[in-house]
Design a protein around this motif. Sequence first.
Motif, short mmCIF file in Angstrom:
data_model
loop_
_atom_site.label_atom_id
_atom_site.label_comp_id
_atom_site.label_asym_id
_atom_site.label_seq_id
_atom_site.Cartn_x
_atom_site.Cartn_y
_atom_site.Cartn_z
N SER A 63 0.79 -1.22 -0.01
CA SER A 63 -0.15 0.09 -0.01
C SER A 63 0.98 1.34 -0.04
O SER A 63 2.25 1.10 0.32
N GLY A 122 -1.76 2.09 -3.96
CA GLY A 122 -0.96 1.17 -3.73
C GLY A 122 0.65 1.88 -3.77
O GLY A 122 0.82 3.08 -4.12
N ALA A 145 -6.97 -4.40 1.42
CA ALA A 145 -6.95 -3.11 1.00
C ALA A 145 -8.84 -2.76 0.47
O ALA A 145 -9.50 -3.61 0.31
N HIS A 156 -0.48 4.31 1.87
CA HIS A 156 -1.63 5.17 2.59
C HIS A 156 -1.15 6.50 2.61
O HIS A 156 0.02 6.82 2.90
N ARG A 211 -6.60 4.92 1.72
CA ARG A 211 -6.17 3.65 1.96
C ARG A 211 -6.31 3.04 0.39
O ARG A 211 -5.93 1.90 0.36
#
Length: 462
Positions: free
Chosen positions: A268, A363, A331, A270, A360
């Motif tokens: 990810s 990626g 995710a 974020h 969120r």
Amino acid sequence: MTAAEETAPHDRHAPYGELRARAASGEIEEVVVAVPDLQGRLQGSRLAAPYFLQETVTEGFGACVYLLATDVEMDTGPGYAVDAWESGFGDFVLRPDPGTLRCPPWDPGTAQVLADAHWPDGSPVGMAPRQVLRGQLDRLAARGLRAYAGTELEFLVFLDTYREAWERRYHGLTPATRHNVDYALQGLEGVEPVVRRIRREMVRAGLALETARGECHPGQYEIVFRYAEALAACDDHVFFKNGAKQIAAAEGAALTFMPQFGAGEGNSCHLHLSLRGEDGSPVFADPDAELGMSALMRHFVAGQLACLPEFALLMAPNVNSYKRLRAGGFAPSGIAWGWDNRTCAVRVVGAGAGLRIEHRVPGGDANPYLAVAAAVAAGLYGVEHRLPLPAPHPGNALADATVPRLPGTLGEALHRWERSDRAVRAFGADVVAHYAQAARAELAAFETAVTDWERMRGFERL
């Protein structure tokens, strides 16, 4: 100050005093001038330090226009708003931003500076990722607001060199940890030599380290640097990502930020985002307001939910992005917000001056400038239209079938993006067309590729 004024060349000699001294002493011999491309990678050239200081700081440096109109393979073609073929593969001018100057410890004798692309008449190249973000920051500035951002990047480390990985077609690689080491303080002996050097040399280069820890997937690790003003945070992000790969290569290892390398948890990025006034005062928190959030913040979060389907392309730009955002993973696959709820696409977290949103969806492949620009543009849409904020999701949004879905594929995200009036109003028709073409190029490359899955399924049995 406008984006164009920020990159004007009138005072570019002044900030380079220390570099001049270090170049005169022979400590710095070369300066890497780099522009972030559509994928958020750094493209550029190495310049002799005297040449950079004598000419480039005032005149800029020529680089081919195709650098901002290519896919991952550096292929270009018609359809981009910057058409390299039609322009005869001419140059734009890269003007260094002195505020980005760093000396990477892993590349002795070298300084590195990011640059902004300008047309020969001096106007900025509007499709350049840094300029796309600046456009949204200018819109905030017109309201007396500034954006602060931080990115949390996850990556996988393998105990194989990049060449070995390439020759094996990225099969059979050895992850640097053997199992889930999320928050673990043991079992890190394989990954620690590489990530320790990354942490220390990034700090030596001037980045402010905040946290570092092992993650869920074998070989997975996360390093988080301190938040900063949005453009600076994105500059730190691309510097880190580029440098981490160079350090890993020097250590005989390989790492990847791709969102979904295989089965298990993906990588990810974020994105944390908050707004402040011109005087630096936080504007999201209001202890006397509903939910403790100011009206501005409630509208800003509501804008994320409203625009996510149409702006998802800027946060998830590749075919592989949507493998991470699949249903059943950790995710987000739906559009919801929640208080300190990691199952939601938009998590509201913190308190007081630290109250912020955590996006969120992006990626490890996200271009930070575009992802932040998308979040700011979405928030401004919510503010301008005074969108009401629905109640926070109370539980597991990943398992709630009533939650509206994100685009499930790059093709769906492209469809929503290029038909979005909101995107055109926020970014301009040229930017929308340019990044639509980038998505079409990615899809075309994927659709003509023959995958290992197809060979395993069809070689013998079809």
